[in-house]
Design a protein around this motif. Structure first.
Motif, PDB file in Angstrom:
ATOM      1  N   VAL A   1       0.842  -1.196   0.000  1.00 39.05           N
ATOM      2  CA  VAL A   1       0.000   0.000   0.000  1.00 39.05           C
ATOM      3  C   VAL A   1       0.881   1.250   0.000  1.00 39.05           C
ATOM      4  CG1 VAL A   1      -1.736   1.298   1.309  1.00 39.05           C
ATOM      5  CG2 VAL A   1      -1.874  -1.187   1.199  1.00 39.05           C
TER       6      VAL A   1
ATOM      7  N   VAL B   1       0.768   5.286   0.916  1.00 39.60           N
ATOM      8  CA  VAL B   1       0.048   6.384   1.564  1.00 39.60           C
ATOM      9  C   VAL B   1       0.700   7.682   1.100  1.00 39.60           C
ATOM     10  CG1 VAL B   1      -0.606   7.464   3.739  1.00 39.60           C
ATOM     11  CG2 VAL B   1      -0.464   4.972   3.593  1.00 39.60           C
ATOM     12  N   ASP B   2      -0.097   8.534   0.479  1.00 39.06           N
ATOM     13  CA  ASP B   2       0.404   9.761  -0.121  1.00 39.06           C
ATOM     14  C   ASP B   2      -0.109  10.929   0.728  1.00 39.06           C
ATOM     15  OD1 ASP B   2       1.816  11.007  -2.091  1.00 39.06           O
ATOM     16  OD2 ASP B   2       0.221  10.931  -3.586  1.00 39.06           O
TER      17      ASP B   2
ATOM     18  N   THR C   1       5.520  10.338   1.244  1.00 40.73           N
ATOM     19  CA  THR C   1       4.939   9.074   0.814  1.00 40.73           C
ATOM     20  C   THR C   1       5.409   7.968   1.750  1.00 40.73           C
ATOM     21  OG1 THR C   1       5.134   9.851  -1.453  1.00 40.73           O
ATOM     22  CG2 THR C   1       4.646   7.538  -1.163  1.00 40.73           C
TER      23      THR C   1
ATOM     24  N   ARG D   1       5.399   3.764   2.039  1.00 43.16           N
ATOM     25  CA  ARG D   1       5.085   2.473   1.420  1.00 43.16           C
ATOM     26  C   ARG D   1       5.096   1.426   2.526  1.00 43.16           C
ATOM     27  NH1 ARG D   1       6.878   5.290  -2.912  1.00 43.16           N
ATOM     28  NH2 ARG D   1       5.795   4.716  -4.831  1.00 43.16           N
TER      29      ARG D   1
ATOM     30  N   LEU E   1      -6.912  -1.506   2.426  1.00 40.78           N
ATOM     31  CA  LEU E   1      -7.028  -0.052   2.263  1.00 40.78           C
ATOM     32  C   LEU E   1      -7.680   0.590   3.488  1.00 40.78           C
ATOM     33  CD1 LEU E   1      -8.008   0.285  -1.502  1.00 40.78           C
ATOM     34  CD2 LEU E   1      -5.864   0.934  -0.406  1.00 40.78           C
TER      35      LEU E   1
ATOM     36  N   ALA F   1      -4.989   0.843   6.104  1.00 43.39           N
ATOM     37  CA  ALA F   1      -4.033   1.881   5.713  1.00 43.39           C
ATOM     38  C   ALA F   1      -4.622   3.276   5.901  1.00 43.39           C
ATOM     39  CB  ALA F   1      -3.596   1.685   4.263  1.00 43.39           C
ATOM     40  N   ARG F   2      -5.918   3.423   5.607  1.00 40.42           N
ATOM     41  CA  ARG F   2      -6.558   4.733   5.746  1.00 40.42           C
ATOM     42  C   ARG F   2      -6.599   5.154   7.218  1.00 40.42           C
ATOM     43  NH1 ARG F   2     -10.844   3.646   2.884  1.00 40.42           N
ATOM     44  NH2 ARG F   2      -9.700   4.020   0.963  1.00 40.42           N
TER      45      ARG F   2
ATOM     46  N   ALA G   1      -3.115   6.071   8.211  1.00 42.03           N
ATOM     47  CA  ALA G   1      -2.720   7.336   7.587  1.00 42.03           C
ATOM     48  C   ALA G   1      -3.297   8.513   8.354  1.00 42.03           C
ATOM     49  CB  ALA G   1      -3.184   7.376   6.134  1.00 42.03           C
TER      50      ALA G   1
ATOM     51  N   VAL H   1      -4.748   6.803   0.026  1.00 40.64           N
ATOM     52  CA  VAL H   1      -4.166   5.461   0.051  1.00 40.64           C
ATOM     53  C   VAL H   1      -4.506   4.735  -1.239  1.00 40.64           C
ATOM     54  CG1 VAL H   1      -4.242   5.294   2.561  1.00 40.64           C
ATOM     55  CG2 VAL H   1      -6.161   4.455   1.228  1.00 40.64           C
ATOM     56  N   ARG H   2      -3.583   3.912  -1.690  1.00 41.07           N
ATOM     57  CA  ARG H   2      -3.851   3.071  -2.862  1.00 41.07           C
ATOM     58  C   ARG H   2      -3.006   1.809  -2.769  1.00 41.07           C
ATOM     59  NH1 ARG H   2      -0.048   6.840  -4.985  1.00 41.07           N
ATOM     60  NH2 ARG H   2       1.671   5.750  -6.029  1.00 41.07           N
TER      61      ARG H   2
END
Lengths: 83, 83
Positions: free
Chosen positions: A5, A7-8, A43, A45, A57, A60-61, A64, A78-79
């Motif tokens: 994943v 995270v930006d 970013t 990873r 996701l 991760a969200r 984040a 997140v992607r």
């Protein structure tokens, strides 16, 4: 399964970005006249163990928003990264 | 034409990442047991004036290598961002 994943973390629109502004000021002297609107971000990873992509996701969200960004001044996207 | 370009700066494999390691150590106590291999990086978003996408990416790549990354310890990847 492990999902890779990304995270930006970016500054929200309107929030001052001193790092981006400093880079932008240096560009003309270095021959990069056609480059504008520089914005700096971070970013992360990571690998998330989950049953499916949606679950990865969601984890991760949450991560984040709680740990990797400051929601007052930053947005986090997140992607799942394609390998 | 102006192209929105993303420059993604990541630490090369094998280079120590204290920020990622610190985040990773904090995760179990925060309830994120299934998250591993955290790596921190930087992202720059910018607008490049060029005739075509290939030209914009060439300018961004040169900028990324000369100004935005340290090629000894970092890799830089450039891409045109889809809007």
């Amino acid at each position: 399964m492990n999902y890779p994943v990304v995270v930006d973390v970016t500054l929200r629109p309107g929030i001052a970005d001193p790092e981006g502004a400093t880079i932008e000021r240096a560009l003309p002297a270095l021959g990069f006249a056609g480059v504008r609107h520089v914005r700096a971000g971070k970013t992360f990873r990571l690998e998330v163990e989950a049953d499916d992509e949606t679950g990865a996701l969601a984890v991760a969200r949450s991560l984040a928003e709680r740990l990797l960004s400051n929601p007052v001044i930053e947005d986090a996207a997140v992607r799942v990264e394609s390998r």
